[in-house]
Motif scaffolding. Structure first.
Motif, mmCIF file in Angstrom:
data_model
loop_
_atom_site.group_PDB
_atom_site.id
_atom_site.type_symbol
_atom_site.label_atom_id
_atom_site.label_comp_id
_atom_site.label_asym_id
_atom_site.label_seq_id
_atom_site.Cartn_x
_atom_site.Cartn_y
_atom_site.Cartn_z
ATOM 1 N N LYS A 81 8.655 -36.532 26.260
ATOM 2 C CA LYS A 81 9.671 -37.229 25.603
ATOM 3 C C LYS A 81 10.271 -36.228 24.591
ATOM 4 C CE LYS A 81 9.207 -40.629 28.439
ATOM 5 N NZ LYS A 81 8.006 -40.758 28.634
ATOM 6 N N ALA A 82 9.599 -35.479 24.157
ATOM 7 C CA ALA A 82 9.661 -34.791 22.683
ATOM 8 C C ALA A 82 10.637 -33.692 22.796
ATOM 9 C CB ALA A 82 8.237 -34.356 21.964
ATOM 10 N N THR A 83 11.286 -33.117 21.725
ATOM 11 C CA THR A 83 12.270 -32.123 21.757
ATOM 12 C C THR A 83 12.115 -31.677 20.288
ATOM 13 O OG1 THR A 83 13.658 -33.054 23.189
ATOM 14 C CG2 THR A 83 14.594 -31.237 22.078
ATOM 15 N N LEU A 84 12.062 -30.218 20.292
ATOM 16 C CA LEU A 84 12.121 -29.702 18.981
ATOM 17 C C LEU A 84 13.451 -29.022 18.785
ATOM 18 C CD1 LEU A 84 10.646 -28.622 16.329
ATOM 19 C CD2 LEU A 84 10.294 -26.394 17.426
ATOM 20 N N TRP A 85 14.196 -29.386 17.925
ATOM 21 C CA TRP A 85 15.633 -29.109 17.698
ATOM 22 C C TRP A 85 15.759 -28.100 16.433
ATOM 23 C CZ3 TRP A 85 18.928 -30.773 21.241
ATOM 24 C CH2 TRP A 85 18.844 -31.824 21.689
ATOM 25 N N HIS A 86 16.737 -27.167 16.590
ATOM 26 C CA HIS A 86 16.874 -26.002 15.611
ATOM 27 C C HIS A 86 18.272 -26.358 15.112
ATOM 28 C CE1 HIS A 86 18.121 -21.851 14.760
ATOM 29 N NE2 HIS A 86 17.512 -22.240 13.723
ATOM 30 N N TYR A 87 18.448 -26.217 13.842
ATOM 31 C CA TYR A 87 19.676 -26.584 13.299
ATOM 32 C C TYR A 87 19.952 -25.000 12.441
ATOM 33 C CZ TYR A 87 19.208 -31.528 14.095
ATOM 34 O OH TYR A 87 18.852 -32.675 14.790
ATOM 35 N N PRO A 88 20.691 -24.163 13.099
ATOM 36 C CA PRO A 88 20.956 -22.697 12.520
ATOM 37 C C PRO A 88 21.678 -23.084 11.155
ATOM 38 C CG PRO A 88 22.229 -22.840 14.488
ATOM 39 C CD PRO A 88 21.435 -24.081 14.479
ATOM 40 N N SER A 89 21.432 -22.466 9.968
ATOM 41 C CA SER A 89 22.201 -22.574 8.847
ATOM 42 C C SER A 89 23.580 -21.768 8.992
ATOM 43 C CB SER A 89 21.397 -22.136 7.793
ATOM 44 O OG SER A 89 22.305 -21.951 6.694
ATOM 45 N N PRO A 90 24.655 -22.298 8.515
ATOM 46 C CA PRO A 90 25.772 -21.379 8.630
ATOM 47 C C PRO A 90 25.624 -20.419 7.422
ATOM 48 C CG PRO A 90 26.202 -23.515 7.621
ATOM 49 C CD PRO A 90 24.962 -23.501 8.083
ATOM 50 N N ASN A 91 24.777 -20.720 6.406
ATOM 51 C CA ASN A 91 24.863 -19.732 5.181
ATOM 52 C C ASN A 91 23.374 -19.507 4.952
ATOM 53 O OD1 ASN A 91 25.613 -18.701 2.884
ATOM 54 N ND2 ASN A 91 25.484 -20.768 1.831
ATOM 55 N N LYS A 92 22.682 -18.962 5.780
ATOM 56 C CA LYS A 92 21.176 -18.682 5.556
ATOM 57 C C LYS A 92 20.894 -17.807 4.358
ATOM 58 C CE LYS A 92 16.818 -17.285 7.638
ATOM 59 N NZ LYS A 92 15.992 -16.723 8.937
ATOM 60 N N GLN A 93 20.168 -18.557 3.564
ATOM 61 C CA GLN A 93 19.872 -17.852 1.957
ATOM 62 C C GLN A 93 18.281 -17.679 1.921
ATOM 63 O OE1 GLN A 93 22.092 -18.840 -1.347
ATOM 64 N NE2 GLN A 93 23.448 -20.143 -0.005
ATOM 65 N N PHE A 94 17.408 -18.578 2.657
ATOM 66 C CA PHE A 94 15.956 -18.629 2.379
ATOM 67 C C PHE A 94 15.021 -18.390 3.642
ATOM 68 C CE2 PHE A 94 18.378 -21.608 -0.195
ATOM 69 C CZ PHE A 94 17.846 -21.242 -1.516
ATOM 70 N N LYS A 95 13.917 -17.638 3.365
ATOM 71 C CA LYS A 95 13.004 -17.296 4.229
ATOM 72 C C LYS A 95 12.157 -18.366 4.869
ATOM 73 C CE LYS A 95 12.574 -12.774 2.284
ATOM 74 N NZ LYS A 95 11.428 -11.564 1.876
ATOM 75 N N THR A 96 11.905 -19.427 4.220
ATOM 76 C CA THR A 96 10.987 -20.464 4.571
ATOM 77 C C THR A 96 11.652 -21.322 5.153
ATOM 78 O OG1 THR A 96 9.586 -19.605 2.508
ATOM 79 C CG2 THR A 96 9.144 -22.049 3.766
ATOM 80 N N PRO A 97 11.665 -21.814 6.573
ATOM 81 C CA PRO A 97 12.319 -22.841 7.075
ATOM 82 C C PRO A 97 11.919 -24.013 6.893
ATOM 83 C CG PRO A 97 10.999 -21.925 8.714
ATOM 84 C CD PRO A 97 10.801 -20.982 7.438
ATOM 85 N N LEU A 98 12.617 -25.334 7.283
ATOM 86 C CA LEU A 98 12.124 -26.687 7.010
ATOM 87 C C LEU A 98 11.776 -27.100 8.494
ATOM 88 C CD1 LEU A 98 14.956 -28.158 4.836
ATOM 89 C CD2 LEU A 98 12.767 -27.000 4.108
ATOM 90 N N TYR A 99 10.690 -27.676 8.375
ATOM 91 C CA TYR A 99 9.948 -28.522 9.638
ATOM 92 C C TYR A 99 9.754 -29.838 9.277
ATOM 93 C CZ TYR A 99 7.022 -29.372 13.412
ATOM 94 O OH TYR A 99 6.286 -29.847 14.688
#
Length: 346
Positions: free
Chosen positions: A44-62
């Motif tokens: 039932k699980a899904t990993l969603w990715h929300y791309p940033s419209p203004n990416k500035q940081f290397k470390t993503p949020l989980y």
């Protein structure tokens, strides 16, 4: 002049009652509107990715949310979405959405959530983002899962953020007599849990109402008072849909939560094992930010702050912020204390 004033009052009252009655409209509010893509699925699980419209940081949020509600509280709608706000600030966001379990999932344990979903989701987020490490952020019981995951993770975690997260169950400020009965064995819920298999959403709802608001009228009163304001009504309907929309919980998971965390307090007592791996808080070395809120009846500060004594993080901060249990996720922007802390470490 008096007739004109009376007419204005009548219009205002008509609008107020129209707004109040809209909560029973068949058309549900739209939630989860921030652009996203599914990059991994299992059961039932899904990993969603929300791309940033203004990416500035290397470390993503989980992001890891609780097991008893759907995670769209983090993305209720435009300008009231924590996920949208993180994207605007320049962060790539990944959310592990556990989905809604069915009866066939009744034997799924807490260990399974880590093995099947949380750890594989983190690996996929790392590979997809091509990042060297993650910022893991957990909310409520999802924060408990985040802390446990950080204690057993092989994956690199740079920052750990825990929002209104229970880790120490030695002091239960509400339903304390029930908690004592569970601990001394005079209350045994396991036969009922085994009989149900999957704990229905209605039982979760009743339990939450018992803990927070046994007489549940204040949200209705708030709506009636402000229902002439279209923006307030829209926000209220979205939040109320989430607050009332609990989801089922596998019985095996609930038994593990009650016994390992509630009864024996194994996480804070350094005795918890996940898939035979020692989930010691001492293993947490990531930069740590834990946050409690002053009016939180569900998870008070005394259940959160003790983690500060157990992790080995050199950079660790606890903040007590004015607000309620879910208020941090409702502002539509990232509070300065969180934004500044994260920018310096991302």
């Amino acid at each position: 002049m008096a007739n004109h004033d009376n007419y204005k009052i009548e219009l205002e009252e008509a609008k107020r009652w129209k707004g109040f009655l809209s909560q029973w409209d068949d058309q549900k509010p739209k939630v989860g509107q921030t652009p996203k893509e599914a990059i991994w699925r299992k059961n039932k699980a899904t990993l969603w990715h929300y791309p940033s419209p203004n990416k500035q940081f290397k470390t993503p949020l989980y992001l890891i949310y609780s097991l008893i509600n759907e995670p769209y509280i983090l993305d209720l709608g435009p300008n009231m979405s924590m996920i949208e706000a993180f994207g605007k600030e320049g962060y790539e966001v990944y959310l592990i959405d556990f989905g809604i379990p069915g009866y066939e999932d009744k034997d799924m344990t807490l260990d399974d959530y880590f093995t099947r979903y949380i750890q594989p989701g983190a690996k996929r987020a790392l590979s997809h983002s091509k990042a060297e490490a993650l910022t893991v952020m957990g909310f409520c019981l999802g924060g408990t899962l985040a802390a446990i995951y950080a204690a057993i993770a092989d994956e690199p975690i740079k920052n750990l953020i825990l929002l209104t997260t229970p880790v120490d169950f030695s002091n239960v400020p509400v339903l304390d007599k029930w908690a004592e009965a569970l601990k001394d064995g005079s209350l045994d819920l396991e036969p009922a849990i085994d009989a149900l298999g999957l704990i229905p959403a209605s039982a979760i709802w009743a339990g939450m109402r018992l803990v927070t608001s046994p007489i549940y009228f204040s949200p209705q009163a708030s709506l009636l008072q402000n229902s002439y304001d279209d923006n307030f009504v829209e926000r209220w309907r979205r939040f109320n849909m989430w607050a009332e929309g609990h989801i089922p919980l596998p019985g095996a998971t609930l038994k593990q939560l009650l016994n390992d965390l509630g009864k024996e307090n194994k996480l804070i007592n350094n005795k918890l094992k996940i898939n035979n791996k020692h989930a010691s808080l001492k293993n947490i070395k990531a930069n740590l930010l834990s946050i409690s809120t002053t009016y939180d009846r569900l998870v008070p500060e005394e259940q959160i702050k003790p983690i500060m004594k157990h992790v080995t993080s050199k950079d660790k901060t606890h903040l007590s912020i004015e607000g309620g249990h879910a208020s941090i996720a409702l502002t539509g922007k990232i509070p300065d204390y969180l934004s500044n802390w994260l920018k310096e470490r991302s």
